[in-house]
Design a protein around this motif. Structure first.
Motif, PDB file in Angstrom:
ATOM      1  N   THR A 125      -5.324  -0.375  -2.869  1.00 33.30           N
ATOM      2  CA  THR A 125      -4.961   1.033  -2.919  1.00 33.30           C
ATOM      3  C   THR A 125      -5.429   1.664  -4.234  1.00 33.30           C
ATOM      4  O   THR A 125      -5.931   2.787  -4.261  1.00 33.30           O
ATOM      5  CB  THR A 125      -3.437   1.190  -2.766  1.00 33.30           C
ATOM      6  N   MET A 126      -5.225   0.905  -5.299  1.00 37.90           N
ATOM      7  CA  MET A 126      -5.677   1.407  -6.609  1.00 37.90           C
ATOM      8  C   MET A 126      -7.172   1.687  -6.590  1.00 37.90           C
ATOM      9  O   MET A 126      -7.622   2.777  -6.977  1.00 37.90           O
ATOM     10  CB  MET A 126      -5.360   0.381  -7.706  1.00 37.90           C
ATOM     11  N   SER A 142       0.132  -8.117  -3.726  1.00 38.23           N
ATOM     12  CA  SER A 142      -0.797  -7.801  -4.820  1.00 38.23           C
ATOM     13  C   SER A 142      -2.077  -7.191  -4.279  1.00 38.23           C
ATOM     14  O   SER A 142      -2.624  -6.224  -4.835  1.00 38.23           O
ATOM     15  CB  SER A 142      -1.131  -9.074  -5.605  1.00 38.23           C
ATOM     16  N   PHE A 182       4.817  -1.372 -10.216  1.00 36.29           N
ATOM     17  CA  PHE A 182       5.159  -1.810  -8.862  1.00 36.29           C
ATOM     18  C   PHE A 182       5.531  -3.277  -8.956  1.00 36.29           C
ATOM     19  O   PHE A 182       4.695  -4.132  -9.231  1.00 36.29           O
ATOM     20  CB  PHE A 182       3.972  -1.599  -7.916  1.00 36.29           C
ATOM     21  N   ALA A 214      -7.027  -1.187 -11.869  1.00 30.74           N
ATOM     22  CA  ALA A 214      -5.919  -2.107 -11.619  1.00 30.74           C
ATOM     23  C   ALA A 214      -5.924  -3.164 -12.715  1.00 30.74           C
ATOM     24  O   ALA A 214      -6.670  -4.124 -12.657  1.00 30.74           O
ATOM     25  CB  ALA A 214      -6.066  -2.747 -10.242  1.00 30.74           C
ATOM     26  N   THR A 217       2.391   1.704  -3.435  1.00 30.44           N
ATOM     27  CA  THR A 217       1.410   2.181  -4.417  1.00 30.44           C
ATOM     28  C   THR A 217       1.026   3.638  -4.140  1.00 30.44           C
ATOM     29  O   THR A 217       0.931   4.459  -5.059  1.00 30.44           O
ATOM     30  CB  THR A 217       0.168   1.280  -4.379  1.00 30.44           C
ATOM     31  N   ASP A 218       0.837   3.941  -2.860  1.00 29.38           N
ATOM     32  CA  ASP A 218       0.531   5.322  -2.481  1.00 29.38           C
ATOM     33  C   ASP A 218       1.593   6.289  -2.997  1.00 29.38           C
ATOM     34  O   ASP A 218       1.277   7.365  -3.495  1.00 29.38           O
ATOM     35  CB  ASP A 218       0.491   5.439  -0.943  1.00 29.38           C
ATOM     36  N   ILE A 230      -0.872   2.386 -13.092  1.00 25.20           N
ATOM     37  CA  ILE A 230       0.230   1.745 -12.360  1.00 25.20           C
ATOM     38  C   ILE A 230       0.107   0.239 -12.508  1.00 25.20           C
ATOM     39  O   ILE A 230      -0.849  -0.366 -12.013  1.00 25.20           O
ATOM     40  CB  ILE A 230       0.185   2.128 -10.860  1.00 25.20           C
ATOM     41  N   TRP A 259      -1.634  -3.609  -3.398  1.00 27.02           N
ATOM     42  CA  TRP A 259      -1.625  -2.762  -4.596  1.00 27.02           C
ATOM     43  C   TRP A 259      -3.054  -2.568  -5.110  1.00 27.02           C
ATOM     44  O   TRP A 259      -3.497  -1.453  -5.347  1.00 27.02           O
ATOM     45  CB  TRP A 259      -0.748  -3.429  -5.661  1.00 27.02           C
ATOM     46  N   ARG A 260      -3.797  -3.666  -5.238  1.00 28.33           N
ATOM     47  CA  ARG A 260      -5.129  -3.615  -5.824  1.00 28.33           C
ATOM     48  C   ARG A 260      -6.056  -2.743  -4.971  1.00 28.33           C
ATOM     49  O   ARG A 260      -6.774  -1.875  -5.478  1.00 28.33           O
ATOM     50  CB  ARG A 260      -5.706  -5.027  -5.963  1.00 28.33           C
ATOM     51  N   ARG A 310       0.840  -1.201   0.000  1.00 28.29           N
ATOM     52  CA  ARG A 310       0.000   0.000   0.000  1.00 28.29           C
ATOM     53  C   ARG A 310       0.876   1.253   0.000  1.00 28.29           C
ATOM     54  O   ARG A 310       0.627   2.193  -0.754  1.00 28.29           O
ATOM     55  CB  ARG A 310      -0.904   0.027   1.234  1.00 28.29           C
ATOM     56  N   HIS A 367       1.328  -3.819 -12.205  1.00 25.33           N
ATOM     57  CA  HIS A 367       1.874  -4.614 -11.109  1.00 25.33           C
ATOM     58  C   HIS A 367       2.499  -5.884 -11.654  1.00 25.33           C
ATOM     59  O   HIS A 367       1.876  -6.640 -12.398  1.00 25.33           O
ATOM     60  CB  HIS A 367       0.765  -4.964 -10.114  1.00 25.33           C
TER      61      HIS A 367
END
Lengths: 338, 338
Positions: free
Chosen positions: B210-211, B204, B249, B218, B177-178, B188, B207-208, B174, B190
């Motif tokens: 946060t997106m 993962s 990322f 994502a 990604t932030d 972005i 990331w997802r 997170r 991944h």
DNA sequence: CGGCTATGTGTTAGCGCTAACATCAGCCGG
DNA sequence: CCGGCTGATGTTAGCGCTAACACATAGCCG
């Protein structure tokens, strides 16, 4: 699946004996594959073992026959590719030979600290101790430490008082240097590993010998500590001292990464202006900018070699002269004919 | 220095007792720091211990009090930076707590093979087993395996039936990604770790989530196997699928190295055209082209966290909710505002 | 058919250690 | 001056296992 923290009393050989209707000694005989047990009895015992999930208590067994099937490994616990691959290569080989491995990391090279690490191993009744002597101080710190146990050293020099084995770092360095010489390079610099590392010393020696055999000047190497950062700093200094050099032999890939950084920063391109050879063939090597020519080591082979030496030492066999396997040259884009 | 393969019979507690002129039990009391021993007696015993180089036989001790001060560690023995650092962090923490660690490597995820590895550990009378569950199959292969021992898992999901601890991979992802979002990136991509890795799954997910919280799309990630080569291949595929993306990322630094390679090859420059964030902060990260922005994990801290959990489990303490430490964002030159 | 070996099994001792109990001083208060 | 207490030590049992020996039973020879 079993619960977590249940600590039920294990079944003992007597429980098995009672269930199978025989004496505990008969159970022991079945467990140890002795002859002179009727097949029917053998079967009964095996069933009881399975039913009770019986597992022999190796501590008890070790007390009687003084064999723990446990080996000790002393290491510095550095996460470097070389040492950590050596460790995993060895634990794998040991498992294949039905030995378990107890690891002890030396926090520093102080004799007291080493002694404590060893005590932990010796206390676990290891049958032998494998010393991964990545640093010379460890060897020095071990002077005066008493071993009641057979010892095997992973170390290239043969300077330690124990039977030793390792990769042929010297031979590998010779191959690397030869490669650069064959490509027409004459001023070949060396980014050395830490002077307290025997592996590093051997690699440097291989480079120096090869240079002098070809009548080339071996400028004093700059010494790093295996880390990329030290390779960066070392590379900068090397370039400053010898701006006309056309090749660098780095004692490991990590330092080569730093060295590439330094070369880039100085405006030199690899391999057009300067060729670079590393050592280790870390998985990254292939994907660096540029992909790195390097020496590949076979750590599984090394692990098996160590295990073989351990077994030979344990059986007091006349230790065959150790075969030190030579790394393989992997040519990539960081070297070029000049 | 001691010779190599001498296997002299160790002094026993009785030898010490005779030399000190006391009973073996008094020796035992001194050894175990019991009160009610006269200081003079204590001293005599200590002298005898030193003189005979006596070292208690832990196998015998373990038989009596059912404590071996030995912990088992099951790992895949991969030389990847994460798992191997976890292992060395833990062995260090264990040593500090006066425990030794016996390592067993799982050659594959077959239940039979896992069972054999565990048998080796359980046979060594380990007090607890630490499972480094780097791969999901290991967890699956462990279904149906019986543990008579307390078990602790190093695993981020909490899906395993045992108390678990790990780095907060989710939180780290997170943060990564932030960071990219704050720099103004919208598309972005991944590059994920292997789908059988729980660490990868968590990263993962981070990331997802946060997106989606930022209302960003994502795209389905491409999956690698942690290796630089898979990062290279994955990077190529990602670029081919989403040529307009401005950031990647990568689930670890090694794959990021491969991804940088792929980006370079496609003529894109980092960070001008594409920003890249890795995960691990391997020592090389700082010296890559360009130096890599990444998430740093504290493996010594993790080792201590594991040890703490082991100790809690052993003492049947009501396991405090585990603190999963969050990696730290290290900003370097591979990310830039767009 | 007595004595022999070979085969299967049980019994005992002991590996090195600690827990639990036994012993034996010295000391106190009644 | 004796019962009971405390502190320092010794004695015994037993952890789980295997080696060594003991002991049956069966088969075979002279």
């Amino acid at each position: 699946m079993a619960g977590s923290a249940q600590r039920t009393r294990h079944a003992t050989i007597f429980d098995v004996a009672k269930l199978a209707g025989v004496s505990h000694q008969t159970v022991s005989r079945v467990l140890n594959g002795h002859p002179n047990v009727r097949e029917a009895t053998r079967e009964k015992v095996r069933e009881a073992v399975a039913q009770l999930r019986y597992r022999p208590n190796l501590a008890a067994r070790a007390m009687v026959n003084r064999r723990s099937r446990n080996l000790g490994l002393l290491t510095t616990g550095s996460p470097d590719y070389g040492p950590s691959s050596t460790v995993s290569g060895f634990t794998r080989a040991a498992r294949t030979a039905k030995y378990s491995v107890t690891i002890s990391t030396a926090v520093d090279a102080e004799p007291a600290s080493l002694q404590a690490s060893l005590d932990l191993l010796l206390g676990q009744q290891v049958e032998a101790v494998v010393l991964v002597l990545s640093r010379m101080e460890i060897l020095r710190g071990l002077q005066g430490v008493e071993f009641e146990t057979p010892v095997v050293a992973v170390e290239p020099s043969g300077l330690s008082p124990w039977p030793s084995i390792s990769i042929d770092h010297y031979g590998g360095a010779r191959l690397a240097t030869d490669h650069l010489i064959e490509l027409g390079h004459r001023e070949i610099l060396h980014l050395a590993g830490p002077s307290n590392s025997m592996d590093a010393t051997e690699r440097s020696r291989g480079w120096r010998d090869t240079m002098s055999e070809h009548g080339l000047v071996a400028h004093p190497p700059v010494t790093g500590d295996w880390s990329p950062s030290s390779g960066y700093l070392g590379g900068r200094e090397l370039l400053c001292r010898h701006p006309g050099a056309t090749a660098v032999f780095s004692a490991n890939d990590q330092m080569a990464v730093g060295c590439l950084h330094a070369l880039r920063e100085s405006g030199r391109s690899v391999p057009e202006d300067v060729s670079v050879v590393g050592f280790d063939d870390v998985p990254e090597a292939e994907h660096l900018e540029p992909p790195l020519t390097t020496m590949r080591q076979d750590f599984f082979q090394l692990g098996e070699d160590i295990m073989e030496l351990v077994l030979a030492t344990l059986s007091d066999a006349p230790a065959a002269p150790p075969v030190r396997h030579v790394p393989e040259l992997i040519v990539r884009a960081s070297t070029r004919r000049r």
